[in-house]
Scaffold this active site. Structure first.
Site, mmCIF file in Angstrom:
data_model
loop_
_atom_site.group_PDB
_atom_site.id
_atom_site.type_symbol
_atom_site.label_atom_id
_atom_site.label_comp_id
_atom_site.label_asym_id
_atom_site.label_seq_id
_atom_site.Cartn_x
_atom_site.Cartn_y
_atom_site.Cartn_z
ATOM 1 N N GLY A 114 6.607 0.047 -2.427
ATOM 2 C CA GLY A 114 6.308 0.045 -3.526
ATOM 3 C C GLY A 114 5.297 -1.372 -3.591
ATOM 4 N N GLU A 115 5.534 -1.983 -4.650
ATOM 5 C CA GLU A 115 5.568 -3.394 -4.903
ATOM 6 C C GLU A 115 7.243 -4.629 -4.743
ATOM 7 O OE1 GLU A 115 3.122 -5.919 -4.082
ATOM 8 O OE2 GLU A 115 1.684 -3.850 -3.979
ATOM 9 N N SER A 116 7.145 -4.934 -3.887
ATOM 10 C CA SER A 116 8.495 -5.974 -3.681
ATOM 11 C C SER A 116 8.799 -6.173 -5.338
ATOM 12 C CB SER A 116 8.954 -6.704 -2.719
ATOM 13 O OG SER A 116 7.641 -7.185 -2.270
ATOM 14 N N ARG A 136 5.654 -10.119 4.155
ATOM 15 C CA ARG A 136 4.713 -9.250 3.427
ATOM 16 C C ARG A 136 3.407 -9.398 3.444
ATOM 17 N NH1 ARG A 136 3.909 -10.361 -2.683
ATOM 18 N NH2 ARG A 136 3.215 -8.188 -2.863
ATOM 19 N N CYS A 169 10.164 -0.569 3.742
ATOM 20 C CA CYS A 169 8.939 -0.963 3.038
ATOM 21 C C CYS A 169 9.105 -2.402 1.659
ATOM 22 C CB CYS A 169 7.408 -0.476 3.006
ATOM 23 S SG CYS A 169 6.544 -0.837 3.495
ATOM 24 N N GLU A 226 9.728 8.580 4.354
ATOM 25 C CA GLU A 226 9.385 9.507 3.695
ATOM 26 C C GLU A 226 8.259 10.170 3.313
ATOM 27 O OE1 GLU A 226 8.930 6.666 2.967
ATOM 28 O OE2 GLU A 226 7.631 6.007 1.121
ATOM 29 N N ILE A 231 2.086 0.776 5.657
ATOM 30 C CA ILE A 231 0.744 0.791 4.432
ATOM 31 C C ILE A 231 1.113 -0.885 3.871
ATOM 32 C CG2 ILE A 231 0.070 1.915 1.873
ATOM 33 C CD1 ILE A 231 1.597 4.683 2.503
ATOM 34 N N ARG A 232 0.627 -1.372 4.312
ATOM 35 C CA ARG A 232 0.245 -2.905 3.691
ATOM 36 C C ARG A 232 1.806 -3.874 4.498
ATOM 37 N NH1 ARG A 232 -0.081 -4.237 -1.358
ATOM 38 N NH2 ARG A 232 0.001 -2.012 -2.097
ATOM 39 N N HIS A 280 7.373 4.060 5.856
ATOM 40 C CA HIS A 280 7.997 5.218 5.114
ATOM 41 C C HIS A 280 7.902 6.487 5.619
ATOM 42 C CE1 HIS A 280 5.134 3.177 1.539
ATOM 43 N NE2 HIS A 280 5.317 2.352 2.286
HETATM 44 N N1 GLN Z 1 3.155 -4.813 0.331
HETATM 45 C C1 GLN Z 1 4.373 -4.275 -0.299
HETATM 46 C C2 GLN Z 1 4.888 -5.486 -1.489
HETATM 47 O O1 GLN Z 1 4.556 -6.860 -0.482
HETATM 48 C C3 GLN Z 1 4.149 -3.388 0.515
HETATM 49 C C4 GLN Z 1 4.255 -1.920 0.624
HETATM 50 C C5 GLN Z 1 4.661 -1.157 0.373
HETATM 51 O O2 GLN Z 1 5.464 -0.266 -0.116
HETATM 52 N N2 GLN Z 1 4.287 0.297 1.429
HETATM 53 O O3 GLN Z 1 5.675 -5.219 -1.414
#
Ligand code: GLN
Length: 189
Positions: free
Chosen positions: A50-52, A99, A79, A165, A127-128, A163
């Site tokens: 998600g977004e840390s 990140r 992630c 999942e 993903i990113r 990921h």
């Molecule tokens: N780029 C996100 C972060 O910095 C992590 C991306 C992800 O969990 N797919 O939190």
């Protein structure tokens, strides 16, 4: 522990439903965790992608940061969940995670990941994605992409920069359930 491992999925933000589905397919009992007391009696915890920064902020607000630091079971971080567990955040995993470390040109990609002890590679959805570095001496590399660690184990923690999942391949979750069982049996000694 009963027949079925009880696994919590941190449900503050991100891809927690997909983890819950994968774990249920493997026969685990899954609970969504939003409050510290919901960690009680669990054999394992998943911190999803998600977004840390958002996950950390919400975890602090609910007091889950400290509760996770004191949680004795196995933990799977994927992630953003891996970032949250590193030395600079919750400080549970002996490594640092940068990140968004692949740059905009390869913001998101899919690639086969060599999986330790298995002929068949894992299909990694990145993903990113972050990059792990400065792995402590106790950290074991279980998956590599172009010579870089993308799946690692540090004792009862399992961390992936991708990921698992989001694919139908359940091998990472399967390994995590084994680790949850191991951690539970060590605690009951
Ligand atoms: N780029 C996100 C972060 O910095 C992590 C991306 C992800 O969990 N797919 O939190």
């Amino acid at each position: 522990m009963g027949d079925q491992p009880r696994i919590g999925v941190l449900a503050l933000q991100g891809a927690f439903r997909e983890h819950a589905r994968a774990l249920r397919r493997l026969g685990a009992e899954v609970v969504e965790v939003r409050l510290p007391e919901e960690l009680e009696g669990l054999d394992g915890l998943v911190i999803p992608g998600g977004e840390s920064t958002t996950i950390m902020r919400l975890a602090r607000i609910y007091g889950l940061d400290e509760a996770i630091q004191n949680f004795p079971g196995a933990i799977l971080g994927t992630c953003a969940g891996m970032i949250v567990l590193d030395r600079r955040h919750l400080g549970l995993a002996d490594l640092e995670v940068d990140r968004n470390a692949y740059g905009r040109q390869v913001w998101s990609f899919e690639a086969d990941v060599e999986f330790e002890g298995d002929e068949l590679p894992l299909h990694g959805v990145f993903i990113r994605a972050p990059r792990a570095r400065e792995l402590g001496p106790g950290v074991e590399v279980l998956g590599e992409l172009e010579g870089e660690p993308v799946l690692v184990r540090d004792d009862r923690l399992l961390l992936a920069t991708f990921h698992p999942e989001l694919t139908d391949d359940l091998r990472v979750h399967e390994l995590f359930l084994q680790m949850a069982e191991e951690a539970a049996s060590v605690r009951s000694l």
